[in-house]
Scaffold this active site. Structure first.
Site, PDB file in Angstrom:
ATOM      1  N   GLY A  23      -3.702   4.698  13.353  1.00  0.00           N
ATOM      2  CA  GLY A  23      -2.498   4.812  14.183  1.00  0.00           C
ATOM      3  C   GLY A  23      -1.789   3.498  14.465  1.00  0.00           C
ATOM      4  O   GLY A  23      -0.792   3.471  15.176  1.00  0.00           O
ATOM      5  N   GLY A  24      -2.298   2.394  13.895  1.00  0.00           N
ATOM      6  CA  GLY A  24      -1.683   1.093  14.185  1.00  0.00           C
ATOM      7  C   GLY A  24      -0.475   0.779  13.321  1.00  0.00           C
ATOM      8  O   GLY A  24       0.237  -0.196  13.563  1.00  0.00           O
ATOM      9  N   TYR A 156      -0.299  16.149  -3.854  1.00  0.00           N
ATOM     10  CA  TYR A 156      -1.223  16.163  -5.001  1.00  0.00           C
ATOM     11  C   TYR A 156      -2.644  16.585  -4.593  1.00  0.00           C
ATOM     12  O   TYR A 156      -3.535  16.622  -5.432  1.00  0.00           O
ATOM     13  CB  TYR A 156      -1.173  14.855  -5.810  1.00  0.00           C
ATOM     14  N   GLY A 198       5.772  14.316   1.495  1.00  0.00           N
ATOM     15  CA  GLY A 198       6.234  13.657   0.270  1.00  0.00           C
ATOM     16  C   GLY A 198       6.432  12.189   0.605  1.00  0.00           C
ATOM     17  O   GLY A 198       5.881  11.694   1.589  1.00  0.00           O
TER      18      GLY A 198
HETATM   19  C1  HXC Z   1      -8.360  -1.672  -9.117  1.00  0.00           C
HETATM   20  C2  HXC Z   1      -9.042  -2.225  -6.974  1.00  0.00           C
HETATM   21  C3  HXC Z   1      -7.698  -2.445  -6.588  1.00  0.00           C
HETATM   22  C4  HXC Z   1      -6.674  -2.259  -7.570  1.00  0.00           C
HETATM   23  C5  HXC Z   1      -8.981  -2.805  -4.881  1.00  0.00           C
HETATM   24  N1  HXC Z   1      -9.794  -2.473  -5.896  1.00  0.00           N
HETATM   25  N2  HXC Z   1      -7.702  -2.807  -5.289  1.00  0.00           N
HETATM   26  N3  HXC Z   1      -9.379  -1.832  -8.225  1.00  0.00           N
HETATM   27  N4  HXC Z   1      -7.058  -1.871  -8.821  1.00  0.00           N
HETATM   28  N5  HXC Z   1      -5.400  -2.445  -7.274  1.00  0.00           N
HETATM   29  C6  HXC Z   1     -11.251  -2.392  -5.863  1.00  0.00           C
HETATM   30  C7  HXC Z   1     -11.912  -3.683  -5.463  1.00  0.00           C
HETATM   31  O1  HXC Z   1     -12.016  -4.592  -6.567  1.00  0.00           O
HETATM   32  C8  HXC Z   1     -13.267  -3.195  -5.000  1.00  0.00           C
HETATM   33  O2  HXC Z   1     -14.108  -2.866  -6.095  1.00  0.00           O
HETATM   34  C9  HXC Z   1     -12.916  -1.870  -4.322  1.00  0.00           C
HETATM   35  O3  HXC Z   1     -11.654  -1.467  -4.855  1.00  0.00           O
HETATM   36  C10 HXC Z   1     -12.804  -2.014  -2.810  1.00  0.00           C
HETATM   37  O4  HXC Z   1     -11.834  -3.021  -2.536  1.00  0.00           O
HETATM   38  P1  HXC Z   1     -11.898  -3.891  -1.193  1.00  0.00           P
HETATM   39  O5  HXC Z   1     -10.682  -4.735  -1.174  1.00  0.00           O
HETATM   40  O6  HXC Z   1     -13.229  -4.559  -1.084  1.00  0.00           O
HETATM   41  O7  HXC Z   1     -11.888  -2.721  -0.090  1.00  0.00           O
HETATM   42  P2  HXC Z   1     -11.338  -2.684   1.379  1.00  0.00           P
HETATM   43  O8  HXC Z   1     -11.230  -4.070   1.956  1.00  0.00           O
HETATM   44  O9  HXC Z   1     -12.160  -1.677   2.086  1.00  0.00           O
HETATM   45  O10 HXC Z   1      -9.819  -2.175   1.216  1.00  0.00           O
HETATM   46  C11 HXC Z   1      -9.560  -0.833   0.870  1.00  0.00           C
HETATM   47  C12 HXC Z   1      -8.295  -0.694   0.027  1.00  0.00           C
HETATM   48  C13 HXC Z   1      -7.099  -1.447   0.671  1.00  0.00           C
HETATM   49  C14 HXC Z   1      -8.020   0.801  -0.147  1.00  0.00           C
HETATM   50  C15 HXC Z   1      -8.555  -1.308  -1.347  1.00  0.00           C
HETATM   51  O11 HXC Z   1      -5.914  -1.284  -0.107  1.00  0.00           O
HETATM   52  C16 HXC Z   1      -6.832  -0.971   2.076  1.00  0.00           C
HETATM   53  O12 HXC Z   1      -7.362  -1.537   3.022  1.00  0.00           O
HETATM   54  N6  HXC Z   1      -6.009   0.080   2.255  1.00  0.00           N
HETATM   55  C17 HXC Z   1      -5.705   0.702   3.558  1.00  0.00           C
HETATM   56  C18 HXC Z   1      -4.287   1.135   3.705  1.00  0.00           C
HETATM   57  C19 HXC Z   1      -3.747   1.961   2.560  1.00  0.00           C
HETATM   58  O13 HXC Z   1      -4.316   2.015   1.460  1.00  0.00           O
HETATM   59  N7  HXC Z   1      -2.603   2.588   2.848  1.00  0.00           N
HETATM   60  C20 HXC Z   1      -1.889   3.387   1.848  1.00  0.00           C
HETATM   61  C21 HXC Z   1      -2.070   4.831   2.132  1.00  0.00           C
HETATM   62  S1  HXC Z   1      -0.824   5.637   1.261  1.00  0.00           S
HETATM   63  P3  HXC Z   1     -15.273  -3.862  -6.636  1.00  0.00           P
HETATM   64  O14 HXC Z   1     -15.961  -3.074  -7.700  1.00  0.00           O
HETATM   65  O15 HXC Z   1     -14.554  -5.074  -7.178  1.00  0.00           O
HETATM   66  O16 HXC Z   1     -16.147  -4.170  -5.458  1.00  0.00           O
HETATM   67  C22 HXC Z   1      -1.287   7.150   0.774  1.00  0.00           C
HETATM   68  C23 HXC Z   1      -0.108   7.934   0.248  1.00  0.00           C
HETATM   69  C24 HXC Z   1      -0.452   9.116  -0.559  1.00  0.00           C
HETATM   70  O17 HXC Z   1      -2.403   7.536   0.855  1.00  0.00           O
HETATM   71  C25 HXC Z   1       0.707   9.890  -1.186  1.00  0.00           C
HETATM   72  C26 HXC Z   1       1.972   9.200  -1.509  1.00  0.00           C
HETATM   73  C27 HXC Z   1       3.100  10.102  -1.991  1.00  0.00           C
HETATM   74  P1  NAP Z   2      -0.655   2.983   6.224  1.00  0.00           P
HETATM   75  O1  NAP Z   2       0.300   2.433   7.213  1.00  0.00           O
HETATM   76  O2  NAP Z   2      -1.320   2.049   5.280  1.00  0.00           O
HETATM   77  O3  NAP Z   2      -1.729   3.838   7.020  1.00  0.00           O
HETATM   78  C1  NAP Z   2      -3.072   3.900   6.709  1.00  0.00           C
HETATM   79  C2  NAP Z   2      -3.852   3.513   7.944  1.00  0.00           C
HETATM   80  O4  NAP Z   2      -5.231   3.758   7.734  1.00  0.00           O
HETATM   81  C3  NAP Z   2      -3.695   2.056   8.325  1.00  0.00           C
HETATM   82  O5  NAP Z   2      -3.272   1.973   9.666  1.00  0.00           O
HETATM   83  C4  NAP Z   2      -5.094   1.478   8.167  1.00  0.00           C
HETATM   84  O6  NAP Z   2      -5.344   0.507   9.190  1.00  0.00           O
HETATM   85  C5  NAP Z   2      -5.959   2.709   8.332  1.00  0.00           C
HETATM   86  N1  NAP Z   2      -7.247   2.586   7.653  1.00  0.00           N
HETATM   87  C6  NAP Z   2      -7.474   2.269   6.359  1.00  0.00           C
HETATM   88  N2  NAP Z   2      -8.788   2.229   6.108  1.00  0.00           N
HETATM   89  C7  NAP Z   2      -9.403   2.561   7.276  1.00  0.00           C
HETATM   90  C8  NAP Z   2     -10.755   2.699   7.670  1.00  0.00           C
HETATM   91  N3  NAP Z   2     -11.755   2.488   6.794  1.00  0.00           N
HETATM   92  N4  NAP Z   2     -11.032   3.043   8.940  1.00  0.00           N
HETATM   93  C9  NAP Z   2     -10.026   3.258   9.835  1.00  0.00           C
HETATM   94  N5  NAP Z   2      -8.730   3.133   9.527  1.00  0.00           N
HETATM   95  C10 NAP Z   2      -8.421   2.790   8.268  1.00  0.00           C
HETATM   96  O7  NAP Z   2       0.055   4.090   5.299  1.00  0.00           O
HETATM   97  P2  NAP Z   2       0.873   5.419   5.654  1.00  0.00           P
HETATM   98  O8  NAP Z   2       1.841   5.593   4.560  1.00  0.00           O
HETATM   99  O9  NAP Z   2       1.334   5.390   7.051  1.00  0.00           O
HETATM  100  O10 NAP Z   2      -0.243   6.558   5.493  1.00  0.00           O
HETATM  101  C11 NAP Z   2      -0.641   7.375   6.590  1.00  0.00           C
HETATM  102  C12 NAP Z   2      -1.169   8.703   6.073  1.00  0.00           C
HETATM  103  O11 NAP Z   2      -0.109   9.408   5.435  1.00  0.00           O
HETATM  104  C13 NAP Z   2      -2.276   8.582   5.042  1.00  0.00           C
HETATM  105  O12 NAP Z   2      -3.212   9.613   5.248  1.00  0.00           O
HETATM  106  C14 NAP Z   2      -1.555   8.800   3.740  1.00  0.00           C
HETATM  107  O13 NAP Z   2      -2.406   9.275   2.728  1.00  0.00           O
HETATM  108  C15 NAP Z   2      -0.544   9.842   4.166  1.00  0.00           C
HETATM  109  N6  NAP Z   2       0.607   9.972   3.291  1.00  0.00           N
HETATM  110  C16 NAP Z   2       1.552   9.021   3.268  1.00  0.00           C
HETATM  111  C17 NAP Z   2       2.671   9.195   2.457  1.00  0.00           C
HETATM  112  C18 NAP Z   2       3.775   8.186   2.416  1.00  0.00           C
HETATM  113  O14 NAP Z   2       4.711   8.351   1.626  1.00  0.00           O
HETATM  114  N7  NAP Z   2       3.774   7.158   3.255  1.00  0.00           N
HETATM  115  C19 NAP Z   2       2.775  10.342   1.669  1.00  0.00           C
HETATM  116  C20 NAP Z   2       1.770  11.294   1.721  1.00  0.00           C
HETATM  117  C21 NAP Z   2       0.688  11.114   2.548  1.00  0.00           C
HETATM  118  P3  NAP Z   2      -6.310  -0.766   9.028  1.00  0.00           P
HETATM  119  O15 NAP Z   2      -5.962  -1.404   7.730  1.00  0.00           O
HETATM  120  O16 NAP Z   2      -5.986  -1.563  10.239  1.00  0.00           O
HETATM  121  O17 NAP Z   2      -7.709  -0.232   9.064  1.00  0.00           O
END
Ligand code: HXC
Ligand code: NAP
Length: 291
Positions: A23-24, A156, A198
């Site tokens: 939620g941040g 998806y 979406g």
């Molecule tokens: C290949 C990758 C990679 C990349 C990371 N990895 N990025 N591999 N290509 N681009 C690999 C790393 O090398 C590592 O594997 C493993 O993934 C874990 O990476 P870490 O950085 O150690 O993990 P962590 O610090 O926990 O970070 C998790 C994360 C990061 C998912 C990689 O991006 C994150 O913190 N995301 C949180 C927010 C987020 O993703 N928001 C978007 C949601 S949008 P190895 O083997 O090297 O250890 C969404 C929308 C959906 O869901 C629908 C849209 C229409």
């Molecule tokens: P976002 O801002 O990156 O939100 C993801 C959040 O998850 C961040 O606040 C992140 O905070 C938190 N998070 C990641 N790993 C976590 C962990 N291990 N424990 C607790 N918190 C964690 O992206 P967003 O676009 O708003 O996405 C929100 C939701 O909408 C997601 O479920 C995503 O799949 C969905 N969604 C988004 C879209 C889009 O177009 N934006 C479309 C379809 C679905 P920290 O990094 O501080 O932990």
């Protein structure tokens, strides 16, 4: 009246306690703000306490509501249990859990290490399971009724998608969990629903799914029938309804909010919109001749 305006009546969530994971930032932050606007007490959680605290302070000053920041990595069950306890101790019994935290990035699947795949499954599927079990078991134990869980999935989750395979697998699992528990735990007074957004611009998603080098070519607006991406308030309005008592009969449902994006991909002839009027004249003549 505009689609970017608050839709619900101002007391729609009065006396509710709502937890929004992730939620941040992004959509979680927008939903949290809207819940506060509608009278709920809201806890936001994620891994980054500094970010959460800044968001909570901002949202409290904007809405005049009470917003609690709690650090919690949803992958870790002990941290989830501690987060749940801290929220109950500070805000009172929780009424609504929004499983919004997620991790994702685009990559060809053959480039993913086992740990990369697991990382996404762990945040999205295991994280949702950890929160759902913790909150759900507590609701059963304390006999608290009229509670609900809202899971944020994606379109998806039902179609699958290449290049985000771990996320597709995890979100599909979350959707199965939503539908399964909607039936099994309804007897305890819980509802389970999901929303499948979406494209809604957020920094988290755009940085990882639409990085600069491909941003123009893969502009999501081009594949969305209504010709635009979503506005955060649109999702906030829908989710506020879903978690409120106005949504009491809604259970086991996934609501898509994507301007028709996934349907466009599914309909075999939808790309014929690229055919010009002149070409349609030629095609019509050619087709009629075949009779
Ligand atoms: C290949 C990758 C990679 C990349 C990371 N990895 N990025 N591999 N290509 N681009 C690999 C790393 O090398 C590592 O594997 C493993 O993934 C874990 O990476 P870490 O950085 O150690 O993990 P962590 O610090 O926990 O970070 C998790 C994360 C990061 C998912 C990689 O991006 C994150 O913190 N995301 C949180 C927010 C987020 O993703 N928001 C978007 C949601 S949008 P190895 O083997 O090297 O250890 C969404 C929308 C959906 O869901 C629908 C849209 C229409
Ligand atoms: P976002 O801002 O990156 O939100 C993801 C959040 O998850 C961040 O606040 C992140 O905070 C938190 N998070 C990641 N790993 C976590 C962990 N291990 N424990 C607790 N918190 C964690 O992206 P967003 O676009 O708003 O996405 C929100 C939701 O909408 C997601 O479920 C995503 O799949 C969905 N969604 C988004 C879209 C889009 O177009 N934006 C479309 C379809 C679905 P920290 O990094 O501080 O932990």
């Amino acid at each position: 009246m505009k689609h970017t305006e608050q839709m619900m009546r101002p007391d729609a969530l009065k006396n509710k306690v709502i937890v929004v994971t992730g939620g941040g930032s992004g959509l979680g932050k927008s939903m949290a703000k809207n819940f506060l606007d509608l009278g709920a007490k809201v806890a936001i959680s994620s891994r980054n306490l500094e970010k959460l605290t800044a968001t909570a302070t901002e949202l409290e000053s904007e809405t005049g509501g009470q917003c609690l920041a709690v650090a919690c990595d949803v992958r870790n069950i002990e941290e989830v249990e501690a987060m749940h306890k801290q929220v109950c101790d500070t805000l009172g019994p929780v009424d609504v859990l929004v499983n919004n935290a997620a991790g994702n990035f685009i990559a060809p699947t053959e480039r993913l290490s086992s740990n990369a795949f697991d990382t996404i499954l762990d945040i999205v599927l295991k994280g949702t399971k950890n929160c759902t079990l913790t909150f759900g078991k507590h609701w059963i134990k304390t006999k608290q009724k009229n509670t609900n869980v809202l899971n944020i999935v994606t379109t998806y989750a039902f179609t699958g998608s290449g290049y985000v395979v771990p996320s597709a697998c995890a979100k599909a699992g979350v959707l199965a969990m939503t539908r399964s528990l909607a039936v099994e735990w309804a007897k305890y007074g819980m509802r389970f629903n999901a929303v499948a957004p979406g494209p809604f611009p957020t920094k988290g998603a755009w940085d990882r799914l639409l990085p600069a080098p491909i941003k123009k070519k893969f502009d999501p607006k081009k594949r969305i029938p209504v010709g635009r991406v979503g506005e955060h308030q649109e999702l906030a309005n829908l989710t506020a309804y879903m978690v409120s008592d106005f949504g009491s009969y809604l259970n086991g449902e996934v609501i898509t909010l994507d301007g028709g994006e996934w349907m466009k991909g599914a309909g075999q002839f939808n790309n014929l919109e690229q055919v010009s009027k002149t070409m349609w004249d030629i095609l019509e003549l050619a087709i009629r001749k075949k009779k």
